[in-house]
Design a protein around this motif. Sequence first.
Motif, short mmCIF file in Angstrom:
data_model
loop_
_atom_site.label_atom_id
_atom_site.label_comp_id
_atom_site.label_asym_id
_atom_site.label_seq_id
_atom_site.Cartn_x
_atom_site.Cartn_y
_atom_site.Cartn_z
N ALA A 57 -10.55 32.57 -6.93
CA ALA A 57 -11.69 33.43 -7.27
C ALA A 57 -11.80 33.61 -8.78
CB ALA A 57 -11.57 34.78 -6.58
N ASP A 58 -10.65 33.77 -9.45
CA ASP A 58 -10.67 33.96 -10.90
C ASP A 58 -11.10 32.68 -11.62
OD1 ASP A 58 -9.59 36.06 -13.04
OD2 ASP A 58 -9.07 34.06 -13.73
N ILE A 59 -10.59 31.54 -11.16
CA ILE A 59 -10.97 30.26 -11.78
C ILE A 59 -12.47 30.02 -11.61
CG2 ILE A 59 -10.74 27.75 -11.61
CD1 ILE A 59 -7.79 28.19 -10.85
N GLU A 60 -12.97 30.23 -10.39
CA GLU A 60 -14.39 29.97 -10.13
C GLU A 60 -15.28 30.98 -10.85
OE1 GLU A 60 -14.24 27.49 -5.97
OE2 GLU A 60 -14.70 29.62 -5.84
N ASP A 61 -14.77 32.18 -11.07
CA ASP A 61 -15.54 33.16 -11.84
C ASP A 61 -15.72 32.66 -13.27
OD1 ASP A 61 -16.83 35.78 -11.76
OD2 ASP A 61 -15.29 36.40 -13.18
#
Length: 263
Positions: A171-175
Motif C-alpha cells: 500500500a505504501d509503495i503504490e501510494d
Amino acid sequence: MVTISQRPIISYQAMQKAARITQYVYQFYFPLHGIPLADIASYYPTLTTIESIIYQADFVMEKYQDLGGELSLCQDYSRQIRELKNSLICLLHELDLYDPVIEDRLLKGEEFIKLENEIMLKAAISHSDIINVAESRSSDVRLLHHILFRMLKKQYDERLISLVWPAEVIADIEDDFKSYADDVSENHYNTYHMFALLYQEDAPEKISSEIFRYEQMFEERLLQFSSKERAMFSELYHRFRHIHDARIPEPDLSQKLTLQLVG
C-alpha cells in the motif's frame, strides 16, 4: 478529561494528510476487526490526532532535509521532534493507550526517520537500502493498527499483524506511484523515485518484482488461517487493492543519477 489536546501542535496540512491515511484504517482494519463504519466517530478523533502528530514530525523532517546535513546534529530539529513525541506520548497515556508494545512501535517510527535521513545523505545506495526504508515507512499505519487493538481492548493478534504486514508495504509503495510527480518536483522521498534513479527505464519492472514478492508473502501467511478466515481476509485484501489501484508511472529519465548503485 484529555488536556493535551488543548495545546495546538499540528497544522491543517498535517491533518489533511492524516485524514487520507486514517481512511485506509476504516477501509482495511475496520472490516478486519468487524467494526461497523457507523462507529467511525468513536475512533476518528484519536486515530486522526495521532496520525496528524506523526505527519507533523514528517514535515519537520522534510524541512530540515531540504537544508541538508545530519538531522541529529540540528538542535532546532531535535527540539521540535522531541516536543511532538512528548505530546504524542502524553496523549496516549491520557487515553490509556500506552503500553510496552506501543512504546516499541513508536521506537520503530523513530528508526524509520533515522533510516530515511541516512539514505538521503548517502553518496552510494543499494537496492536493499531502498527496500529497508520501504518496509519501515508503514510504521505509522502499524502504530494505528496497534492503537486500534488497544481501543478495542483486544489482545494483540501476532498472526493477524504478520499477515497484513506485506499488504501495508504494498500500500505504501503504490501510494508513492500516485505522488511520484509531486514528490520529484518537491524533492521529497519517494520509493519509486529511488527505483527510477537507480534503474532508469527498468524501474517499473524492478518495482513490480518487489510488489509480486510481497503479494506472495501475503498468500503464504494466509495459509496459517482457517478456510473461512482465508476467504474473508483474501476478499478484504483484494477489495482494498482494487479501491486504491495505482498504475506504475513512467520513470522520469530527466532526473540525474546522483546516487551510486551498489550491488
